[in-house]
Design an enzyme around this catalytic site. Structure first.
Site, short mmCIF file in Angstrom:
data_model
loop_
_atom_site.label_atom_id
_atom_site.label_comp_id
_atom_site.label_asym_id
_atom_site.label_seq_id
_atom_site.Cartn_x
_atom_site.Cartn_y
_atom_site.Cartn_z
N ASP A 184 6.94 17.14 45.42
CA ASP A 184 6.73 16.15 46.48
C ASP A 184 7.88 15.16 46.63
O ASP A 184 7.87 14.36 47.56
CB ASP A 184 5.42 15.37 46.20
CG ASP A 184 4.19 16.22 46.46
OD1 ASP A 184 4.23 17.04 47.38
OD2 ASP A 184 3.19 16.07 45.73
N HIS A 201 4.60 15.75 36.12
CA HIS A 201 3.78 16.94 36.41
C HIS A 201 3.02 17.33 35.17
O HIS A 201 3.53 17.20 34.06
CB HIS A 201 4.68 18.10 36.86
CG HIS A 201 3.94 19.16 37.59
ND1 HIS A 201 3.27 20.17 36.94
CD2 HIS A 201 3.72 19.34 38.91
CE1 HIS A 201 2.70 20.94 37.84
NE2 HIS A 201 2.94 20.46 39.04
#
Ligand code: SDX
Length: 378
Positions: free
Chosen positions: A315, A261
């Site tokens: 996700d 991320h």
């Protein structure tokens, strides 16, 4: 004018001042309007959280009831939208169907009354109410069935699952789905929100804002990763294959979907909650072998990439939750969009309140004074 250093992907460059949400990527903290997501996931509902994000404060009982009622009354889609969707190829991706349908809403509401609070509210209600109906309608129509009408006696999430499966959902599944929406609703200046704000800054209508953001969310580096995670777990196939799979991908400089991320350097706090939700579903409805693969993958990736701050993101576990609910893989990203639309609308409203069109600069690295070579000499 001040000249800044070029940062690929605008890393670390503020694109707006915002009071909607806050991320601490080192500590793994996410807050919506100052409230920790763990608390909202445990105590709120998606509709209440959407209200909080868009209007800045938790609603009173009366405000919440009024908002819920308005959303409930706007769930139906126009037959022309439905008929337009019937013409979409069934092999098309549901995110493309959603983007086209969201944009088409603008054809019906082409008035742009951006300074009128009633217009803002109507648009917010209409988009939050109809996006799930459009996702469910495309799912049924691509199977050759007519879409089912929304059920006014069901709450937001239960109604979506009902429209998708043509049967009332299990109460735990509906509750867990609602929490998933809370976890996906907003996340500071991510790519699709940036897209929404750029589009909003031109003073176009909110349907164009949402359509552009849906298009941005669909890519595999962003919301589209949840679909690819399941494909990856299927490809791995067994716990024993995890380590060789990870090693091979890293050797080939390929990304591992659902990991890493821009902001988080620890495990995404949403992934922690989603993992717990997946376990609740497995306890009630039976396990999933892909969960064992996923857990092993988390261990191996931490061993190999933990030093770079690469951990599961939002996700990674969401797909396992939706899979257990029987939702087809290519609807995972449209479901992300159902949630995120409220975040995009909060940013739309915030952008309009202090608007200046986005017009960054570039570092030109091309030629100057280049000759025009006649066609016959090229
Ligand atoms: C979302 O921004 C948001 O807030 C988004 C989101 C939201 O709620 O809106 O949180 C939702 O989009 C989640 C992310 C979903 N995407 C994926 O899961 C795809 C896989 N992840 C990545 O491609 C990547 O981690 C990104 C896109 C999420 C972030 O990209 P960055 O910040 O541009 O990082 P990078 O690609 O430049 O990588 C930095 C380093 C590199 O190593 P070095 O070259 O420095 O040695 O980390 C490595 C990368 O190779 N790396 C990975 C990796 N992610 C980063 N290596 C292997 N697998 C990965 N997934």
């Amino acid at each position: 004018m001040m000249v800044c250093e070029y940062k690929p992907g605008l890393e670390g460059i503020p694109a707006a001042q915002s009071s909607i949400s806050y991320v601490d990527g080192q500590k793994g903290i996410l807050e919506y309007r100052g409230i920790r997501i763990e608390e909202l996931a445990a105590k709120s509902t998606f509709i209440e959280t959407a209200y909080l994000l868009i209007w800045g404060e938790l609603p009173t009982k009366e405000e919440l009831a009024a908002f819920e009622e308005e959303v409930r009354l706007h769930r139906r889609i126009k037959y022309r939208i439905r008929d337009m969707m019937k013409c979409f190829p069934e092999s098309g991706h549901p995110m493309d169907a959603l983007q086209a349908s969201a944009a088409a809403l603008g054809l019906f509401y082409s008035l742009r009354d951006l300074h009128n609070p009633a217009y803002i509210r109507d648009s917010v209600v209409r988009l939050i109410a109809t996006i799930p109906t459009m996702v469910a309608a495309f799912q049924l129509m691509r199977k050759g069935n007519d879409p089912v009408k929304p059920r006014d006696d069901l709450d937001y999430s239960a109604n979506f699952l009902y429209m998708l499966n043509e049967k009332e959902p299990d109460a735990l599944a509906a509750k867990i789905f609602d929490i998933c929406l809370i976890l996906h609703v907003e996340h500071t200046m991510n790519a699709s929100t940036f897209s929404a704000r750029v589009t909003a800054s031109t003073l176009t209508d909110p349907y164009a804002v949402v359509a552009s953001a849906v298009g941005t969310l669909g890519g595999p580096l962003h919301g589209g990763a949840n679909e690819e995670v399941i494909q990856m777990l299927e490809e791995i196939g067994s716990v024993e294959n995890v380590r060789p799979y990870v090693e091979e991908r890293l050797q080939n400089k390929q990304k591992l979907m659902g990991f890493g991320h821009r902001v988080y350097k620890v495990k995404d706090p949403r992934a922690i909650i989603l993992q717990d939700l997946a376990e609740q579903l497995f306890d009630k409805f039976g396990g999933d072998k892909y969960y064992d693969i996923a857990q092993e993958m988390e261990r191996v990736v931490e061993e190999k990439l933990g030093h770079k701050g690469i951990y599961p993101n939002v996700d990674f576990y969401s797909g396992l939750v939706y899979r257990k609910m029987g939702i087809p893989t290519d609807l995972f990203t449209p479901i992300f969009a159902i949630a995120r639309v409220a975040g995009w609308l909060a940013h739309w409203k915030e952008q309009l309140a202090e608007n200046r069109i986005f017009r960054p600069t570039q570092v030109y690295n091309g030629k100057h004074e280049a000759p025009y070579i006649p066609l016959e000499q090229r």
